[in-house]
Design a protein around this motif. Structure first.
Motif: not given
Length: 231
Positions: A181, A185, A190-191
């Motif tokens: 994650q 970021d 997205s993860r």
């Protein structure tokens, strides 16, 4: 008095200052500890202090008006946080979250002003220092703009190997715990997309994991370093 002077001299920004100039800062030196999971400061706080990290790591976060949180960078031992407060009072642009127990040494903007009065050339040095950091951030933004998630993940891992990498027999170990994650970021992905790319990198042998740390194949790092040197 001696220990604060020695600690402040570890900051490249202060190279060349005389003992008398250091003595102007040292009476106001701040020794501070922040436990893991707690904030040194939050975005929007009024804090005119600048800190040298002595132990542990911080994660700098920025929240947009829409509430989206972005990881700006990580700050570790020997690095400085809060330089944006050097010239004028302003609210913090980021939040600084301790991802490990952290010990810091700090000083206030008003103490720095005393040094500038004694040594005006020091102000020029500060401007050059801030300009260099801004250029680094802008380069990182440029590296990620218009590229695929896979390219961004690779560039981020290479950057992390340069900043936190330790050469081992099995590859370059990134000595910092970072989640999928957090990786997402940092590059605006997205993860799930980051996880897919990391699986691809594992399948071709570029990426591996040792405990909680990631490891990059040595040959891949060397190839990138040679390509960068030839540009």
């Amino acid at each position: 008095m001696k220990q604060p002077i020695l600690c402040l001299k570890e900051i490249p920004l202060f190279e060349g200052l005389s003992t008398s100039e250091f003595n102007e800062i040292c009476p106001g030196v701040i020794n501070k500890s922040v436990n893991k999971g707690h904030f040194l400061f939050r975005q929007g706080d009024n804090d005119d202090s600048v800190y040298l990290v002595k132990m542990g790591r911080l994660k700098l976060l920025q929240n947009s008006a829409e509430g989206k949180e972005t990881i700006v960078t990580f700050i570790g031992p020997g690095e400085v946080v809060g330089e944006t407060n050097l010239f004028r009072k302003q609210q913090q642009m980021f939040s600084a979250l301790a991802i490990e127990d952290v010990r810091l040494l700090g000083f206030r903007r008003e103490d720095l002003e005393k040094i500038i009065e004694m040594n005006p050339q020091f102000a020029v040095k500060i401007i050059c220092h801030l300009s260099q950091k801004l250029n680094t951030v802008m380069q990182q933004i440029s590296d990620y703009k218009g590229t695929s998630v896979k390219e961004r993940v690779l560039k981020l891992f290479l950057r992390l190997t340069n900043e936190y990498g330790v050469l081992t027999n099995d590859g370059v170990l990134i000595r910092m715990h970072i989640t999928q994650q957090e990786l997402g970021d940092m590059i605006g992905a997205s993860r799930v997309m980051v996880a897919q790319v990391m699986k691809e990198l594992r399948d071709v042998g570029i990426l591996n994991q040792k405990g909680k740390y990631y490891m990059i194949k040595t040959d891949f790092c060397m190839k990138h370093a040679m390509e960068s040197a030839s540009k």
